[in-house]
Design an enzyme around this catalytic site. Sequence first.
Site, short mmCIF file in Angstrom:
data_model
loop_
_atom_site.label_atom_id
_atom_site.label_comp_id
_atom_site.label_asym_id
_atom_site.label_seq_id
_atom_site.Cartn_x
_atom_site.Cartn_y
_atom_site.Cartn_z
N TYR A 90 54.92 55.24 8.45
CA TYR A 90 53.68 55.71 9.06
C TYR A 90 53.03 54.65 9.95
CZ TYR A 90 48.73 56.94 9.35
OH TYR A 90 47.46 57.19 9.81
N GLY A 137 28.67 46.05 -4.33
CA GLY A 137 30.08 46.01 -3.96
C GLY A 137 30.40 44.70 -3.28
N ASN A 138 31.68 44.32 -3.31
CA ASN A 138 32.06 43.04 -2.75
C ASN A 138 33.52 43.05 -2.29
OD1 ASN A 138 33.33 42.47 -5.49
ND2 ASN A 138 31.14 42.48 -6.00
N HIS A 161 35.65 45.45 -4.81
CA HIS A 161 35.02 46.14 -5.94
C HIS A 161 33.85 46.96 -5.41
CE1 HIS A 161 33.12 47.21 -9.63
NE2 HIS A 161 32.15 46.34 -9.54
N HIS A 205 31.17 50.62 -6.61
CA HIS A 205 30.77 51.57 -7.66
C HIS A 205 30.71 52.96 -7.01
CE1 HIS A 205 29.34 48.50 -10.65
NE2 HIS A 205 29.46 47.77 -9.58
N SER A 255 26.11 36.53 -3.97
CA SER A 255 25.66 37.57 -4.89
C SER A 255 24.30 38.14 -4.50
CB SER A 255 25.56 37.02 -6.31
OG SER A 255 25.17 38.04 -7.22
N GLY A 256 24.21 39.48 -4.52
CA GLY A 256 22.91 40.14 -4.40
C GLY A 256 22.28 40.11 -3.04
N ASP A 311 50.85 59.05 -0.77
CA ASP A 311 50.98 58.11 0.36
C ASP A 311 50.46 56.72 0.01
OD1 ASP A 311 50.09 60.45 3.07
OD2 ASP A 311 51.97 60.17 1.94
N SER A 352 29.48 35.98 -5.35
CA SER A 352 29.42 37.28 -6.02
C SER A 352 29.59 37.15 -7.53
CB SER A 352 30.54 38.19 -5.48
OG SER A 352 30.72 39.33 -6.31
N ASP A 410 31.16 38.99 -9.29
CA ASP A 410 32.52 39.42 -9.64
C ASP A 410 33.58 38.42 -9.21
OD1 ASP A 410 31.15 42.49 -8.82
OD2 ASP A 410 32.02 42.12 -10.80
N HIS A 418 32.84 51.62 -15.64
CA HIS A 418 32.33 50.66 -14.65
C HIS A 418 32.55 51.19 -13.24
CE1 HIS A 418 32.32 46.16 -13.23
NE2 HIS A 418 31.49 46.92 -12.55
O1 HMS Z 1 27.93 45.72 -10.86
C1 HMS Z 1 27.75 44.54 -10.65
C2 HMS Z 1 26.97 43.66 -11.55
O2 HMS Z 1 26.74 44.32 -12.76
C3 HMS Z 1 28.31 43.95 -9.39
O3 HMS Z 1 29.62 44.43 -9.22
C4 HMS Z 1 27.52 44.38 -8.17
O4 HMS Z 1 26.14 44.36 -8.45
C5 HMS Z 1 27.82 43.46 -7.00
O5 HMS Z 1 27.37 42.17 -7.38
P1 HMS Z 1 27.36 40.97 -6.32
O6 HMS Z 1 26.25 41.24 -5.33
O7 HMS Z 1 28.70 40.94 -5.61
O8 HMS Z 1 27.12 39.74 -7.18
#
Ligand code: HMS
Length: 223
Positions: A220, A36-37, A101, A103, A51-52, A126, A80, A82, A166
């Site tokens: 609110y 996530g980012n 972003h 998952h 990234s990572g 809301d 990242s 993304d 995704h």
């Molecule tokens: O799902 C993926 C890559 O497939 C990315 O959204 C996730 O691993 C986050 O990547 P990052 O660490 O932000 O590069």
Amino acid sequence: MTIPTALRAEIDAAKQRVAALHAELPRWELVVWTAGNVSERVGDYLVIKPSGVSYDDLDADAMVVCDLDGNLVEGDRSPSSDTAAHAYVYRHMDHVGGVVHTHSTYAAAWAARGEEIPCVLTMMADEFGGPIPVGPFAIIGDDSIGRGIVETLDAHRSPAVLMRNHGPFTIGRDAKAAVKAAVLLEEVARAVHISRQLGEPTPIPQEAIDSLYHRYQNVYGQH
Ligand SMILES: O=C(CO)[C@@H](O)[C@@H](O)COP(=O)(O)O
């Protein structure tokens, strides 16, 4: 390319905020590992995580800065994976100051089915102003994810989109607003999923959705 002196203080403040907001992703159980980012726009730049890298290691000094084409401008690690999607959103949605972003499990489950989350809870009216839409299936690596996010959200009030097969992307006026949308998204994705195990949830009438959305967005909280 280097950061203009006039933006130095704003960039440094954004690094502090974005680093702290990355800690909110595991706190609210929206991510596993590094999946996530969070980014925030500062003028013609964006601040995002490398990234990572483990969330435990994401302090302000770890944050990297890119231009709005996704090119690294400041930082010693790759941005990242993304970043292109975040940058595309900023280039095409002037009102957006933050992108997230994840998952997160229940939102990803709806994305795996390619099914929008129906607006059956007042919390959805809301924060999202209606159902949470599904965006197209797009492979990471070019502008296709970003394009899918923008095309979908341009047609909705929702600050969240479920990218098919995704997971969720959320937007906001700043990074904190986008993180809030990601947190509330996972909550309603879970609640509606559970509700559907026991029967068919009841839709909220559009007039009520509009009234709830206006109240929450304009009345609110503290003013
Ligand atoms: O799902 C993926 C890559 O497939 C990315 O959204 C996730 O691993 C986050 O990547 P990052 O660490 O932000 O590069």
